[in-house]
Design a protein around this motif. Structure first.
Motif, short mmCIF file in Angstrom:
data_model
loop_
_atom_site.label_atom_id
_atom_site.label_comp_id
_atom_site.label_asym_id
_atom_site.label_seq_id
_atom_site.Cartn_x
_atom_site.Cartn_y
_atom_site.Cartn_z
N ARG A 139 21.10 -16.96 38.87
CA ARG A 139 20.80 -16.96 37.49
C ARG A 139 19.05 -16.71 37.61
O ARG A 139 18.49 -16.00 36.76
N TYR A 140 18.66 -17.60 38.24
CA TYR A 140 17.13 -17.34 38.25
C TYR A 140 16.36 -15.95 38.70
O TYR A 140 15.51 -15.51 38.02
N ILE A 141 17.14 -15.61 39.86
CA ILE A 141 16.89 -14.01 40.21
C ILE A 141 17.31 -13.00 39.19
O ILE A 141 16.24 -12.24 38.80
N MET A 142 18.26 -13.10 38.38
CA MET A 142 18.49 -12.34 37.24
C MET A 142 17.67 -12.36 36.13
O MET A 142 17.22 -11.48 35.53
N VAL A 143 17.30 -13.69 35.71
CA VAL A 143 16.33 -13.75 34.69
C VAL A 143 15.01 -13.40 35.12
O VAL A 143 14.34 -12.84 34.33
N GLU A 144 14.77 -13.41 36.29
CA GLU A 144 13.22 -12.70 36.91
C GLU A 144 13.36 -11.24 36.78
O GLU A 144 12.28 -10.68 36.39
N MET A 145 14.54 -10.69 37.19
CA MET A 145 14.78 -9.24 36.92
C MET A 145 14.55 -8.79 35.74
O MET A 145 13.79 -7.79 35.45
N ILE A 146 15.12 -9.49 34.51
CA ILE A 146 14.86 -9.20 33.29
C ILE A 146 13.25 -9.22 32.82
O ILE A 146 12.70 -8.41 32.14
N ARG A 147 12.65 -10.30 33.11
CA ARG A 147 11.21 -10.57 33.09
C ARG A 147 10.66 -9.39 33.59
O ARG A 147 9.36 -9.01 33.03
N SER A 148 10.88 -9.08 34.73
CA SER A 148 10.02 -8.03 35.59
C SER A 148 10.31 -6.65 34.77
O SER A 148 9.25 -5.95 34.58
N MET A 149 11.34 -6.44 34.04
CA MET A 149 11.70 -5.06 33.31
C MET A 149 10.88 -5.29 32.09
O MET A 149 10.47 -4.21 31.83
N LEU A 150 10.85 -6.42 31.63
CA LEU A 150 9.92 -6.28 30.32
C LEU A 150 8.53 -6.27 30.68
O LEU A 150 7.67 -5.64 29.93
N ARG A 151 8.10 -6.72 31.72
CA ARG A 151 6.63 -6.44 32.11
C ARG A 151 6.29 -4.90 32.30
O ARG A 151 5.01 -4.39 32.24
N ASN A 152 7.32 -4.25 32.97
CA ASN A 152 7.05 -2.91 33.55
C ASN A 152 7.80 -1.83 32.49
O ASN A 152 8.11 -0.76 32.64
N LYS A 153 7.95 -2.21 31.05
CA LYS A 153 8.41 -1.41 30.29
C LYS A 153 7.72 -0.04 30.02
O LYS A 153 8.31 0.81 29.78
N ALA A 154 6.48 -0.18 30.09
CA ALA A 154 5.55 1.07 29.90
C ALA A 154 5.84 2.13 31.16
O ALA A 154 5.61 3.36 30.83
N ARG A 155 6.28 1.76 32.23
CA ARG A 155 6.25 2.78 33.29
C ARG A 155 7.85 3.40 33.49
O ARG A 155 7.86 4.36 33.95
N MET A 156 8.82 2.74 32.86
CA MET A 156 10.14 3.41 32.86
C MET A 156 10.78 2.99 31.57
O MET A 156 10.72 1.96 30.94
N ASN A 157 11.76 3.98 31.27
CA ASN A 157 12.68 3.60 30.21
C ASN A 157 13.86 2.90 30.82
O ASN A 157 14.43 3.12 31.67
N ASN A 158 14.36 1.96 29.75
CA ASN A 158 15.31 1.04 30.16
C ASN A 158 16.21 0.58 29.19
O ASN A 158 15.55 0.13 28.21
N HIS A 159 17.44 0.87 29.23
CA HIS A 159 18.37 0.48 27.94
C HIS A 159 18.58 -1.40 27.82
O HIS A 159 18.61 -1.63 26.63
N ILE A 160 18.09 -1.89 28.94
CA ILE A 160 18.44 -3.42 28.76
C ILE A 160 16.98 -3.80 28.09
O ILE A 160 16.99 -4.67 27.06
N VAL A 161 15.80 -3.34 28.25
CA VAL A 161 14.53 -3.71 27.59
C VAL A 161 14.57 -3.37 26.26
O VAL A 161 14.20 -4.06 25.10
N ASP A 162 15.24 -2.05 25.92
CA ASP A 162 15.63 -1.67 24.47
C ASP A 162 16.27 -2.78 23.56
O ASP A 162 16.17 -2.98 22.52
N TYR A 163 17.44 -3.26 24.43
CA TYR A 163 18.42 -4.17 23.65
C TYR A 163 17.75 -5.43 23.52
O TYR A 163 17.87 -6.28 22.29
N TYR A 164 16.82 -6.03 24.59
CA TYR A 164 15.92 -7.19 24.24
C TYR A 164 15.10 -7.04 23.03
O TYR A 164 15.06 -7.96 22.07
N TYR A 165 14.42 -5.94 22.81
CA TYR A 165 13.67 -5.79 21.65
C TYR A 165 14.55 -5.66 20.22
O TYR A 165 13.92 -6.02 19.18
#
Length: 101
Positions: A32-58
């Motif tokens: 669970r910790y690893i998956m949460v950190e993966m999401i946080r990493s995706m949020l930090r790197n949102k400018a570098r790549m498009n991701n539908h999970i980041v879109d869902y978060y916002y």
């Protein structure tokens, strides 16, 4: 896989009483910790790549009823879990243009 990670919902009902849904946290806390950190990493790197999970978060964080940060993060973990399972079962690579937004 949601049960293994521990993000499946625990629902308490009795007659007319209904408690708010919460994750049960009975799975692997390290997963669970690893998956949460993966999401946080995706949020930090949102400018570098498009991701539908980041879109869902916002989308979850938008007005008029924004979700709290951890609720939106766990919802994204659930979406990531389903995405990974689908990609593994269909033997495909992730492609942002093929995802539904």
């Amino acid at each position: 896989m949601n049960a293994y990670v521990g993000i499946d919902l625990r629902r308490v009902q009795s007659g007319g009483f209904k408690e708010a849904d919460r994750i049960n946290r009975r799975g692997q806390n390290s997963a669970r910790y690893i998956m949460v950190e993966m999401i946080r990493s995706m949020l930090r790197n949102k400018a570098r790549m498009n991701n539908h999970i980041v879109d869902y978060y916002y989308k979850l964080k938008k007005e008029p009823h924004p979700k709290p940060d951890m609720v939106a993060t766990i919802a994204c973990v659930n979406r990531l879990d389903r995405t990974i399972m689908n990609l593994v079962c269909t033997n495909q690579a992730y492609d942002y243009t093929k995802t539904s937004h």
